[in-house]
Design a protein around this motif. Structure first.
Motif, PDB file in Angstrom:
ATOM      1  N   UNK A  69      -2.192   2.484   8.059  1.00  0.00           N
ATOM      2  CA  UNK A  69      -1.008   1.860   7.477  1.00  0.00           C
ATOM      3  C   UNK A  69      -1.185   1.719   5.970  1.00  0.00           C
ATOM      4  N   UNK A  70      -0.067   1.769   5.259  1.00  0.00           N
ATOM      5  CA  UNK A  70      -0.059   1.541   3.812  1.00  0.00           C
ATOM      6  C   UNK A  70       0.066   0.047   3.544  1.00  0.00           C
ATOM      7  N   UNK A  71      -0.733  -0.440   2.622  1.00  0.00           N
ATOM      8  CA  UNK A  71      -0.746  -1.867   2.321  1.00  0.00           C
ATOM      9  C   UNK A  71      -0.354  -2.117   0.876  1.00  0.00           C
ATOM     10  N   UNK A  72       0.844  -2.665   0.700  1.00  0.00           N
ATOM     11  CA  UNK A  72       1.276  -3.202  -0.579  1.00  0.00           C
ATOM     12  C   UNK A  72       1.257  -4.712  -0.484  1.00  0.00           C
ATOM     13  N   UNK A  73       0.588  -5.412  -1.396  1.00  0.00           N
ATOM     14  CA  UNK A  73       0.369  -6.851  -1.218  1.00  0.00           C
ATOM     15  C   UNK A  73       1.483  -7.743  -1.738  1.00  0.00           C
ATOM     16  N   UNK A  74       2.473  -7.172  -2.427  1.00  0.00           N
ATOM     17  CA  UNK A  74       3.433  -8.003  -3.151  1.00  0.00           C
ATOM     18  C   UNK A  74       4.621  -8.372  -2.258  1.00  0.00           C
ATOM     19  N   UNK A  75       4.321  -9.066  -1.165  1.00  0.00           N
ATOM     20  CA  UNK A  75       5.362  -9.345  -0.184  1.00  0.00           C
ATOM     21  C   UNK A  75       5.793 -10.796  -0.149  1.00  0.00           C
TER      22      UNK A  75
ATOM     23  N   UNK B 281       6.617 -12.220  -5.800  1.00  0.00           N
ATOM     24  CA  UNK B 281       5.514 -11.337  -6.149  1.00  0.00           C
ATOM     25  C   UNK B 281       6.016  -9.938  -6.497  1.00  0.00           C
ATOM     26  N   UNK B 282       5.311  -9.317  -7.435  1.00  0.00           N
ATOM     27  CA  UNK B 282       5.606  -7.960  -7.888  1.00  0.00           C
ATOM     28  C   UNK B 282       4.382  -7.484  -8.642  1.00  0.00           C
TER      29      UNK B 282
ATOM     30  N   UNK C 248      10.441  -6.603  -4.160  1.00  0.00           N
ATOM     31  CA  UNK C 248      10.566  -6.143  -5.546  1.00  0.00           C
ATOM     32  C   UNK C 248      11.004  -4.690  -5.654  1.00  0.00           C
ATOM     33  N   UNK C 249      10.956  -3.938  -4.567  1.00  0.00           N
ATOM     34  CA  UNK C 249      11.258  -2.497  -4.612  1.00  0.00           C
ATOM     35  C   UNK C 249      12.761  -2.263  -4.473  1.00  0.00           C
ATOM     36  N   UNK C 250      13.479  -2.565  -5.526  1.00  0.00           N
ATOM     37  CA  UNK C 250      14.946  -2.572  -5.444  1.00  0.00           C
ATOM     38  C   UNK C 250      15.593  -1.290  -5.958  1.00  0.00           C
ATOM     39  N   UNK C 251      14.829  -0.366  -6.471  1.00  0.00           N
ATOM     40  CA  UNK C 251      15.431   0.791  -7.145  1.00  0.00           C
ATOM     41  C   UNK C 251      15.320   2.094  -6.362  1.00  0.00           C
ATOM     42  N   UNK C 252      14.952   2.023  -5.086  1.00  0.00           N
ATOM     43  CA  UNK C 252      14.830   3.252  -4.312  1.00  0.00           C
ATOM     44  C   UNK C 252      16.207   3.744  -3.861  1.00  0.00           C
TER      45      UNK C 252
END
Length: 334
Positions: A52-58, A62-63, A306-310
């Motif tokens: 699994x991919x782990x991005x911590x900014x959840x 957080x960002x 934070x990933x609002x631009x996809x």
């Protein structure tokens, strides 16, 4: 023996050749060993192929740029360890160098990512990663320089230079693979990166990460075969023909779109994500037109607001778990 990046070839009824990815400098003038290439083209036996991919900014607010406390990483990795045996990260900044130490007692293998920023920052982060790898050399399977570097417009020569720099810092640790991650269609434009994947690693360790998204290819959640065959013909096969093992660096399905997204559809929901997860798990385990399994990372562990631009407004909604660590659906443990 590392369990993550491994290919298996059946050499006879009684003998199985296990090739575990460990890397060191290698003279590429020697022709590829047919047995090694056969191993890469055979179905992988007795492996857990999905990490699994782990991005911590959840968490709220957080960002990237937010320091992630060790306690949060401990909680996150404990949850990952309930379901997966390996995971990948994207940075060692913002406290994420602590991942290696936290993962070690949990028995998790880490594919450690480096974000490419300024030259000074990128090299400093590689230095930081090398320090943590030396502290826990059995935990890190690979160091991945950059993510979707072709999509980000980063020169492949620059990426190759950072790969060289990483190897120079890890000369004394030949069991750590040096590689990079590009999009599934970025193989033809990333030749310097592919060359380094060969040059810096022994034959059995030559791998490249490719991000592949049937969702963006307009696949139906329960049928990714056509999209995956297209991805194979237009990227995966070229990498394999070059002599590299392919690891699917990201694959997944969003569960929602942002309010006001420009092009929301009926495809982005929890039910479809669950269907797609199960279909993807079967495909990457070898139930596909190639009869070949691929080590793969599901994107992603957590939603990250934070990933609002996809495209399609789906950026914050890729997680198996919501931002608070609640599972969105019951899924098969790989």
């Amino acid at each position: 023996m590392k369990n993550f990046i491994r290919f298996t070839a059946k050499m006879s009824l009684a003998t199985i050749l296990l090739l575990t990815f460990s890397c060191s400098s290698n003279d590429d003038s020697t022709p590829d060993d047919p047995a090694v290439l056969a191993a890469k083209n055979d179905i992988i036996d007795s492996e857990k192929h999905l990490g699994v991919c782990y991005g911590p900014f959840h968490n709220n607010g957080q960002a990237p740029g937010t320091h992630i406390a060790k306690g949060q990483i401990q909680n996150d990795l404990a949850l990952i360890a309930e379901n997966f045996s390996f995971f990948r990260t994207y940075t060692v900044a913002d406290g994420m160098e602590q991942v290696v130490e936290v993962a070690t007692p949990l028995g998790l293998e880490v594919v450690l990512g480096i974000h490419i920023g300024s030259d000074a920052q990128t090299k400093a982060d590689i230095d930081k990663a090398a320090t943590e790898i030396r502290r826990f050399p059995q935990t890190v399977s690979a160091l991945v320089i950059g993510n979707e570097t072709d999509l980000a417009g980063i020169s492949p020569d620059k990426v190759a230079g950072y790969m060289d720099y990483a190897r120079s810092k890890l000369q004394d640790l030949p069991d750590v693979t040096i590689t990079s991650c590009i999009t599934g269609t970025g193989v033809s434009s990333s030749q310097p990166i592919l060359n380094k994947c060969k040059e810096l690693n022994t034959q059995e360790n030559r791998v490249i990460l490719l991000n592949i998204y049937p969702y963006y290819g307009e696949a139906q959640p329960g049928n990714i075969d056509g999209n995956m065959q297209w991805s194979y013909n237009n990227g995966m096969k070229q990498a394999e023909d070059f002599g590299l093992g392919v690891i699917i660096g990201e694959i997944g399905w969003p569960t929602a779109t942002n309010d006001g997204a420009a092009t929301p559809t009926s495809r982005e929901n929890v039910a479809n994500a669950k269907i797609n997860y199960e279909v993807t798990l079967k495909w990457i385990n070898g139930d596909n037109f190639l009869n070949q399994a691929y080590n793969t990372f599901w994107f992603s562990m957590f939603d990250e607001a934070w990933k609002v631009n996809e495209p399609k407004g789906v950026g914050p909604h890729w997680g198996l778990y919501d931002k608070n660590g609640n599972p969105k659906f019951q899924f098969t443990r790989p």
